[in-house]
Design an enzyme around this catalytic site. Structure first.
Site, PDB file in Angstrom:
ATOM      1  N   HIS A 184       1.528  -1.410  -0.162  1.00  0.00           N
ATOM      2  CA  HIS A 184      -0.518  -0.448   0.104  1.00  0.00           C
ATOM      3  C   HIS A 184       1.436   0.998  -0.017  1.00  0.00           C
ATOM      4  CE1 HIS A 184       0.045   0.809   4.361  1.00  0.00           C
ATOM      5  NE2 HIS A 184      -0.340   1.854   4.445  1.00  0.00           N
ATOM      6  N   LYS A 190      -7.063   5.379  -3.021  1.00  0.00           N
ATOM      7  CA  LYS A 190      -6.710   5.673  -2.218  1.00  0.00           C
ATOM      8  C   LYS A 190      -5.385   4.627  -1.656  1.00  0.00           C
ATOM      9  CE  LYS A 190      -6.746   7.323   2.053  1.00  0.00           C
ATOM     10  NZ  LYS A 190      -5.766   8.765   2.309  1.00  0.00           N
TER      11      LYS A 190
END
Length: 90
Positions: free
Chosen positions: A14, A39
């Protein structure tokens, strides 16, 4: 700009991101989510962030001396093996 430009990349986890260092000086940095509007942009190759860093410095990718990949193989060994198998089949 010096002759030791380093493009740092974080991908496959991420918060995909890129940064550009000129020696020990931080020239630019950005997370891919700014450009993809996803995101943390998990698993993304940070193309938008790379472009931003190069454009901010006014250079081309060919001007970069080194590319550094942020990765801790001991934490994500299976993810790494899977990505290698997907991108570089036998």
């Amino acid at each position: 700009m010096s002759s030791h430009l380093v493009l740092g990349l974080n991908q496959y986890t991420h918060s995909a991101a890129a940064c550009l260092l000129d020696g020990s000086h931080l020239v630019a940095m950005a997370e891919e989510e700014r450009f993809s509007r996803i995101k943390t942009a998990p698993g993304a190759i940070p193309i938008g962030a790379i472009r931003y860093c190069l454009n901010t410095a006014g250079i081309r990718l060919a001007d970069v001396s080194f590319v550094a990949l942020g990765w801790n193989l001991s934490i994500f060994p299976e993810v790494y093996r899977k990505r290698v198998r997907e991108n570089y089949p036998p």
